[in-house]
Design a protein around this motif. Structure first.
Motif, PDB file in Angstrom:
ATOM      1  N   SER A  89       4.989  -8.556 -21.948  1.00 11.81           N
ATOM      2  CA  SER A  89       3.869  -9.437 -22.277  1.00 11.81           C
ATOM      3  C   SER A  89       2.606  -8.589 -22.290  1.00 11.81           C
ATOM      4  N   LEU A  93      -1.704  -8.277 -23.511  1.00 10.65           N
ATOM      5  CA  LEU A  93      -2.979  -8.859 -23.926  1.00 10.65           C
ATOM      6  C   LEU A  93      -3.875  -7.767 -24.473  1.00 10.65           C
ATOM      7  N   GLN A 138       5.825 -10.794 -25.967  1.00  9.20           N
ATOM      8  CA  GLN A 138       4.855 -11.897 -25.991  1.00  9.20           C
ATOM      9  C   GLN A 138       3.480 -11.249 -26.068  1.00  9.20           C
ATOM     10  N   TYR A 194      -0.729 -11.421 -26.871  1.00  8.64           N
ATOM     11  CA  TYR A 194      -1.952 -12.215 -26.935  1.00  8.64           C
ATOM     12  C   TYR A 194      -3.084 -11.340 -27.483  1.00  8.64           C
ATOM     13  N   GLU A 246      -0.443 -15.002 -30.054  1.00  9.38           N
ATOM     14  CA  GLU A 246      -1.273 -16.111 -29.579  1.00  9.38           C
ATOM     15  C   GLU A 246      -2.714 -15.632 -29.473  1.00  9.38           C
ATOM     16  N   LEU A 290      -6.751 -16.097 -28.585  1.00  6.01           N
ATOM     17  CA  LEU A 290      -7.568 -16.758 -27.570  1.00  6.01           C
ATOM     18  C   LEU A 290      -9.036 -16.382 -27.762  1.00  6.01           C
ATOM     19  N   TRP A 309      -6.919 -16.582 -15.726  1.00  2.90           N
ATOM     20  CA  TRP A 309      -5.931 -16.356 -16.781  1.00  2.90           C
ATOM     21  C   TRP A 309      -4.840 -17.399 -16.599  1.00  2.90           C
ATOM     22  N   ASP A 310      -4.728 -18.290 -17.562  1.00  5.67           N
ATOM     23  CA  ASP A 310      -3.829 -19.431 -17.425  1.00  5.67           C
ATOM     24  C   ASP A 310      -2.469 -19.194 -18.060  1.00  5.67           C
ATOM     25  N   HIS A 311      -2.063 -17.952 -18.138  1.00  2.00           N
ATOM     26  CA  HIS A 311      -0.776 -17.623 -18.741  1.00  2.00           C
ATOM     27  C   HIS A 311       0.029 -16.777 -17.761  1.00  2.00           C
ATOM     28  N   GLU A 312       1.143 -16.283 -18.216  1.00  2.00           N
ATOM     29  CA  GLU A 312       2.018 -15.469 -17.366  1.00  2.00           C
ATOM     30  C   GLU A 312       1.330 -14.168 -16.955  1.00  2.00           C
ATOM     31  N   SER A 313       1.819 -13.584 -15.859  1.00  4.15           N
ATOM     32  CA  SER A 313       1.363 -12.244 -15.508  1.00  4.15           C
ATOM     33  C   SER A 313       1.765 -11.272 -16.611  1.00  4.15           C
ATOM     34  N   ASN A 358      -4.265  -9.690 -12.893  1.00  6.45           N
ATOM     35  CA  ASN A 358      -3.309 -10.344 -13.781  1.00  6.45           C
ATOM     36  C   ASN A 358      -2.180  -9.462 -14.312  1.00  6.45           C
TER      37      ASN A 358
END
Length: 292
Positions: free
Chosen positions: A121, A123, A144, A146, A170, A172, A182-186, A239
């Motif tokens: 994942s 970001l 995944q 972001y 995704e 943002l 941070w309202d998503h997965e680590s 995070n």
């Protein structure tokens, strides 16, 4: 008077000789010919005696006028190539740079070969055109991804690129300097190419950058040039998973400052990597959560 393809090319290069090198002008013409005439570099040679339609010639003359004003060719064409992807770009986003491709290459190698992270994942903070997250999504399976930006105009471009390439990222909208949660997965990985040019360096900037590319994505206050690196590193410490990776693109003069900052914040193994021009341009560090 109608002209042949070869005549138009010679005129194009001659008109731009006081603004660009002959090689640059030739490259620009090849890109424009591909866009307007749908002709490859080889076809430009094979069809050099072909007569160019008046409407097409007028379009090429329009490009000449804009290029003389230092308007970047990528904005004029509305697209840029990045890591094998064709991306839409406009003045709301930075033009993707070769050194950012080098950063993407380092990330992909780190994930796939060095750390062997499965289902990562990631970001990207300050995503602009989406060049970094889209390249990662294209090249890292089962990821995944972001992409975050403060600018709604930039995110609009990024979303269009994602849709055109059929890559599921995704998007943002948020200001990293104000972000508190941070309202998503680590995350396994955070990457950012933040604003890193102090305002006092404006006078050193080329006109094609200074007058056309978005200032918000380029410049940072002279008093605290590390502000984005500090905030992103603090966010990453909250995070990232233990063992997660943090990547930065940096101002070539900020390498040691970024390394010191990451060390102070308990990141391990921080390293600076030079780009192909020999400039300090990329940083990677590892985050390990401290057990309490």
């Amino acid at each position: 008077m109608q002209q042949s393809l070869d005549q138009i090319k010679k005129y194009f290069i001659q008109e731009l000789e006081s603004h660009y090198t002959q090689r640059e002008a030739g490259q620009f013409f090849a890109l424009i010919a591909d866009k307007i005439l749908q002709k490859s570099k080889l076809q430009l040679l094979l069809d050099k005696d072909e007569i160019v339609e008046i409407a097409q010639a007028e379009k090429i003359h329009g490009f000449i006028k804009q290029l003389k004003l230092q308007n970047p060719i990528q904005y004029l064409l509305g697209e840029a190539d990045f890591y094998g992807l064709k991306l839409k770009v406009n003045s709301s986003v930075l033009i993707p740079r070769p050194e950012t491709e080098e950063l993407v290459e380092w990330i992909i190698h780190s994930v796939q070969n060095e750390f062997k992270i499965e289902h990562p994942s990631c970001l990207d903070i300050g995503t602009g055109s989406g060049c970094i997250p889209l390249s990662l999504k294209e090249n890292i399976q089962h990821s995944q991804i972001y992409g975050m930006d403060i600018s709604p105009e930039a995110l609009f471009v990024a979303k269009e690129n994602g849709s055109a390439l059929n890559l599921d990222v995704e998007w943002l909208q948020s200001d990293i300097l104000e972000l508190t949660s941070w309202d998503h997965e680590s995350l396994d990985l955070i990457v950012s190419n933040p604003p890193y040019i102090p305002f006092h360096e404006k006078k050193l900037m080329a006109a094609n950058v200074l007058e056309f590319e978005p200032e918000i994505a380029l410049f940072v206050e002279d008093e605290d040039p590390l502000i984005f690196y500090r905030k992103i590193a603090l966010f990453a410490a909250e995070n990232l998973k233990s063992g997660g990776l943090l990547f930065f693109e940096i101002n070539e003069f900020l390498g040691q400052g970024v390394l010191d900052l990451l060390t102070e914040l308990n990141f391990t193994s921080p390293i600076v990597r030079k780009d192909l021009s020999g400039k300090d341009r990329m940083v990677r560090a590892i985050f390990h959560k401290i057990e309490t």
